[in-house]
Design an enzyme around this catalytic site. Structure first.
Site, PDB file in Angstrom:
ATOM      1  CB  THR A  42      -1.217   2.302   7.337  1.00  0.00           C
ATOM      2  OG1 THR A  42      -2.061   2.302   8.491  1.00  0.00           O
ATOM      3  CG2 THR A  42      -1.416   3.582   6.549  1.00  0.00           C
ATOM      4  N   GLY A  43       0.529   0.475   5.344  1.00  0.00           N
ATOM      5  CA  GLY A  43       1.397   0.359   4.177  1.00  0.00           C
ATOM      6  C   GLY A  43       0.769  -0.473   3.077  1.00  0.00           C
ATOM      7  CB  VAL A  46      -0.300   3.113   0.809  1.00  0.00           C
ATOM      8  CG1 VAL A  46       0.347   3.870  -0.354  1.00  0.00           C
ATOM      9  CG2 VAL A  46      -0.540   4.050   1.982  1.00  0.00           C
ATOM     10  CD  GLU A  50       1.109   3.270  -6.443  1.00  0.00           C
ATOM     11  OE1 GLU A  50       1.833   3.520  -7.427  1.00  0.00           O
ATOM     12  OE2 GLU A  50       1.540   3.245  -5.269  1.00  0.00           O
ATOM     13  N   GLY A  69       2.719   6.184  -8.214  1.00  0.00           N
ATOM     14  CA  GLY A  69       2.236   7.040  -7.142  1.00  0.00           C
ATOM     15  C   GLY A  69       3.388   7.854  -6.582  1.00  0.00           C
ATOM     16  CG  HIS A  76      -5.584   2.863   8.131  1.00  0.00           C
ATOM     17  ND1 HIS A  76      -4.633   1.895   7.938  1.00  0.00           N
ATOM     18  CD2 HIS A  76      -6.753   2.200   8.235  1.00  0.00           C
ATOM     19  CE1 HIS A  76      -5.196   0.704   7.927  1.00  0.00           C
ATOM     20  NE2 HIS A  76      -6.495   0.873   8.118  1.00  0.00           N
TER      21      HIS A  76
END
Length: 131
Positions: A42-43, A46, A50, A69, A76
């Protein structure tokens, strides 16, 4: 910001997920992450989102301007395995002074997965991680 930066500005980006963007690689110094399944973290998702927003703004910012951001609201909902292509669609929905707000949809070509096959793969990966 240039006058071309208007509501509805849209951009689509495609990203093929390499193995080093999976959960075990997010923070390699963490044994907890290392034991997780090899699916898109998930990181990293992101960051990919962006990146798509940054690409959408190409040609619409004045010289010397850039964006950062500052707020993410994200669900997710499904795993994405390495080799899959994530398609990120972004659309500018609000401009409030210097703040820009995007609506985002991200998906891969595996919208429907075989649960038994996925769980068997995860079990194999978990077993390998314990050895």
């Amino acid at each position: 910001m240039k006058e071309t930066l208007r509501l509805g500005l849209a951009h689509t980006m495609r990203y093929t997920v390499p193995e080093n963007r999976t959960v075990p690689h997010l923070l390699p110094e963490s044994p907890d992450f290392a034991a997780r399944p090899e699916v898109l973290a998930t990181g990293y998702l992101v960051g990919i989102i962006e990146w798509a927003c940054i690409e959408a703004l190409h040609g619409h910012l004045d010289e010397g301007e850039l964006t950062l951001g500052t707020h993410v609201k994200l669900s997710h909902l499904a795993p994405t395995v390495p080799g899959s292509t994530v398609t990120v669609e972004v659309r500018l929905v609000e401009v409030d002074g210097r703040s820009l707000f995007f609506e985002v949809d991200a998906s891969d070509e595996h919208a429907v997965i075989d649960r038994d096959r996925f769980e068997a793969r995860l079990a194999r990966q978990n077993e390998a991680a314990r050895q």
